[in-house]
Design an enzyme around this catalytic site. Structure first.
Site, short mmCIF file in Angstrom:
data_model
loop_
_atom_site.label_atom_id
_atom_site.label_comp_id
_atom_site.label_asym_id
_atom_site.label_seq_id
_atom_site.Cartn_x
_atom_site.Cartn_y
_atom_site.Cartn_z
CG ASN A 90 -1.73 1.23 1.38
OD1 ASN A 90 -1.84 2.02 0.43
ND2 ASN A 90 -2.33 1.44 2.53
CE LYS B 278 0.00 3.45 4.70
NZ LYS B 278 -0.10 3.63 6.13
CG HIS C 234 -5.93 1.80 4.94
ND1 HIS C 234 -5.56 2.74 5.87
CD2 HIS C 234 -4.87 0.95 4.80
CE1 HIS C 234 -4.32 2.47 6.28
NE2 HIS C 234 -3.88 1.39 5.64
CD GLU D 189 -3.16 5.46 6.62
OE1 GLU D 189 -3.08 5.55 5.39
OE2 GLU D 189 -2.26 4.98 7.33
CD GLU E 150 -3.71 -2.63 7.16
OE1 GLU E 150 -2.57 -2.83 6.75
OE2 GLU E 150 -4.37 -1.61 6.87
N GLY F 294 2.17 2.07 10.67
CA GLY F 294 3.12 3.17 10.52
C GLY F 294 3.79 3.59 11.82
CB SER G 113 4.91 -1.87 12.02
OG SER G 113 4.49 -0.53 12.23
#
Ligand code: PEP
Length: 252
Positions: free
Chosen positions: A9, A11, A97, A99, A169, A175, A215
């Protein structure tokens, strides 16, 4: 036998030329040295999809959008529809996701529309779920993830559900450099598989690819992927470095 999948991904990173260069490197590494039984997916920005699709070997490297419009077409300025994504050659769409849920307020209702449109167009949704740190600390992560699934992909008829890939996730691991332990990841993925078996049946649960994301790196991928229910990873930061991404692909 369910598929092993390692999906990157990217991003909101890379210009088109940088992205094409990265995809070229990944494509070379995967065709020369990549584990043959792993499905490799590159989740690029919309702007890069067609260019990346044009340079990868579609038998070894698939391409994903990171999002899609919740409507099929029309007056939705700035949106990118699933049929536009399909026309680039991409075959996967990352949906839900954390985010997108957090910064763009994507609700279960919106995600249901995106999943339905993606399936209708013959593309594969990679449906993301996972809890925030406070939920993990309160010990209610199983209920939280169960609710996310019940409000969305568990509404699908079995024939459609079979086409879904799930990515768990935990938000606290995305991250942050703080990976879930392999036991925490395994426990949640086994729980999700159990829920699928209850909702659908054992065969469908056993065939569903469930990925871990958060991560994931060359240093921890082997340990994570050795767990019985972990069928691969959704990889953010480490997917931006071709050699690191290859090391994760080859971590099985
Ligand atoms: C992600 O955003 O899907 C992700 C897993 O990111 P990272 O690997 O950087 O934690």
């Amino acid at each position: 036998m369910r598929k092993k999948i390692v999906a990157g991904n990217w991003k909101c990173n890379t210009t088109i030329s940088e992205g094409v260069e990265l995809a070229k490197q990944v494509n070379i590494l995967v065709t020369e040295r990549g584990a043959k039984d792993v499905v490799v997916v590159l989740g690029t920005p919309f702007t890069h999809l067609a260019s990346v699709c044009a340079i990868v070997d579609p038998d070894r490297v698939c391409v994903a959008a990171q999002n899609c419009a919740a409507e099929p077409k029309g007056a939705f300025t700035g949106e990118v529809s699933v049929s536009m994504i399909q026309s680039t050659g991409a075959t996967y769409v990352i949906i839900g996701h954390s985010e997108r849920r957090e910064y763009y307020l994507e609700t279960s209702e919106i995600l249901n529309k995106k999943v339905a449109l993606t399936l209708a167009q013959g593309l594969t949704p990679i449906y993301c779920c996972g809890e925030a740190l406070a939920i993990r600390e309160a010990g209610t992560e199983n209920n939280f993830v169960k609710k996310q699934l019940e409000e969305t992909i568990f509404n699908l008829p079995a024939e459609d559900f079979k086409k879904i890939v799930i990515a768990y996730e935990p938000i606290w691991a995305i991250g942050t450099g703080r990976t879930a332990s392999s036991q925490q990841a395994q426990d949640m993925l086994a729980f999700i598989r159990q829920l699928i078996a209850k909702k659908y049946d054992q065969t469908i649960a056993a065939a569903c690819s469930i990925l871990y994301g958060g991560s994931c790196s060359p240093a921890n991928a082997k340990e994570l992927f050795s767990q019985a229910d972990i069928d691969g990873g959704l990889i953010g930061g480490a997917s931006l470095k071709a050699e690191d991404f290859l090391a994760i692909i080859n971590a099985y």
